[in-house]
Design an enzyme around this catalytic site. Sequence first.
Site, PDB file in Angstrom:
ATOM      1  N   HIS A 183      27.746  12.450  61.573  1.00  0.00           N
ATOM      2  CA  HIS A 183      27.863  14.105  61.321  1.00  0.00           C
ATOM      3  C   HIS A 183      28.830  14.654  62.197  1.00  0.00           C
ATOM      4  O   HIS A 183      29.458  15.799  61.844  1.00  0.00           O
ATOM      5  CB  HIS A 183      26.577  14.870  61.505  1.00  0.00           C
ATOM      6  CG  HIS A 183      25.117  14.293  60.443  1.00  0.00           C
ATOM      7  ND1 HIS A 183      25.605  14.236  59.166  1.00  0.00           N
ATOM      8  CD2 HIS A 183      24.101  13.878  60.835  1.00  0.00           C
ATOM      9  CE1 HIS A 183      24.396  13.976  58.885  1.00  0.00           C
ATOM     10  NE2 HIS A 183      23.597  13.504  59.603  1.00  0.00           N
ATOM     11  N   ASP A 192      22.479   5.368  55.522  1.00  0.00           N
ATOM     12  CA  ASP A 192      21.939   6.585  56.210  1.00  0.00           C
ATOM     13  C   ASP A 192      21.320   7.519  55.230  1.00  0.00           C
ATOM     14  O   ASP A 192      21.981   7.579  54.055  1.00  0.00           O
ATOM     15  CB  ASP A 192      22.522   7.336  57.273  1.00  0.00           C
ATOM     16  CG  ASP A 192      21.680   7.907  58.075  1.00  0.00           C
ATOM     17  OD1 ASP A 192      21.130   7.759  59.056  1.00  0.00           O
ATOM     18  OD2 ASP A 192      21.495   9.236  57.785  1.00  0.00           O
ATOM     19  N   HIS A 227      21.239  10.335  55.301  1.00  0.00           N
ATOM     20  CA  HIS A 227      22.066  11.510  55.017  1.00  0.00           C
ATOM     21  C   HIS A 227      23.582  11.310  54.824  1.00  0.00           C
ATOM     22  O   HIS A 227      23.902  10.326  55.200  1.00  0.00           O
ATOM     23  CB  HIS A 227      21.758  12.448  56.517  1.00  0.00           C
ATOM     24  CG  HIS A 227      20.595  12.851  56.884  1.00  0.00           C
ATOM     25  ND1 HIS A 227      19.790  12.008  57.695  1.00  0.00           N
ATOM     26  CD2 HIS A 227      19.863  13.682  56.380  1.00  0.00           C
ATOM     27  CE1 HIS A 227      18.448  12.513  57.696  1.00  0.00           C
ATOM     28  NE2 HIS A 227      18.405  13.606  56.960  1.00  0.00           N
ATOM     29  N   ASP A 243      16.553   5.964  58.239  1.00  0.00           N
ATOM     30  CA  ASP A 243      15.618   7.265  57.948  1.00  0.00           C
ATOM     31  C   ASP A 243      15.697   7.477  56.464  1.00  0.00           C
ATOM     32  O   ASP A 243      14.763   8.344  56.120  1.00  0.00           O
ATOM     33  CB  ASP A 243      16.490   8.543  58.526  1.00  0.00           C
ATOM     34  CG  ASP A 243      17.820   8.673  58.460  1.00  0.00           C
ATOM     35  OD1 ASP A 243      18.651   7.943  57.737  1.00  0.00           O
ATOM     36  OD2 ASP A 243      18.306   9.600  59.158  1.00  0.00           O
TER      37      ASP A 243
END
Length: 323
Positions: A131, A168, A170, A257
């Site tokens: 991120h 991931d 996200h 995750d």
Amino acid sequence: MSDTTTISIITTSRFDDHDIRGDDHPEVATRLRAINERLRAGSLAPLLRYIEPVEAERRWLLTFHSDAWLFRFEEEVLSGRSCIGHQDNQVCYETFGVAQLAAGAGIKGVDLVENGAGGPVFCAVRPPGHHAEPNLPLGFCFLNNCVIAARYWQERYNRRRVCILDFDAHHGNGIQTAFEEDPETLYISIHEHPSFSFPGTGYAEETGKGAGEGSLLNIPLLPGAVDRQVLAAMDGTVAERLERFRPEALVIAAGFDGHRLDDMSGLNYSTELYYALGERIGKWAGAFAGGRVLSVLEGGYHLPSLAEGVEAYLKGLHVVSAG
Ligand SMILES: [Zn+2]
């Protein structure tokens, strides 16, 4: 060393020094301890070799980040701040050095792959990176470890066509920023749909800009998505795109995750998915990228699922490389 049965884990206990006091923040030091304990107790244990990273030199950080951000990051950390910009981005006095070590692990990993590590190379690092933007931290991330590894691969070894594949839960907005205008690179991300999930980017329509049109492949999945949907995308669109792009090197943003027990996403993956991903990635690295693949840890916050997921992923990768 070209022993294909070896699994190289690049990590250090110094990652624990990025300790943000208390367990109310999910990105805790115990994440890496859980992974290492699981690996050392399992069937992969005799195959593991542990390698210590060194801090990335500033010039490699500058391949993505601005000088202004690096100065601000160091300054805010040394002034005793407890977070930068948002409560998510908690820091302590050691965070800047530890983040440089995480970026340095990726660089060490690229060197290992290029020097014939043979078997899988996995960077068990924190803080995570995907991120992080050129000028700011986001979502527990400060330095974009995967992008820095990719740029290092291009500049140090002249592997220009680098693909980052991100599983991931996200979307890796920072990786997208790095690659969206760059025709030499490809970013593939499978993640929970941005309408339902942090950070709100990664719609299928985001395919790249200008000369970089086609440099992004975003595959958003609705909350509740299961293994079958991930594997259908991997065996379809992802495999086709990789075959067309023909990367010279693959960096994997390996986040865990999406597991059904991890409450950081609404995805419903099982541990077995990570084995299947490892197998495919290992196979594609051999078929399309001369075997050059480096995996870097991103998210994963339910500790038993994280540890089992990493182990399953490495078994999948290893089965192919030893195959
Ligand atoms: Zn994540």
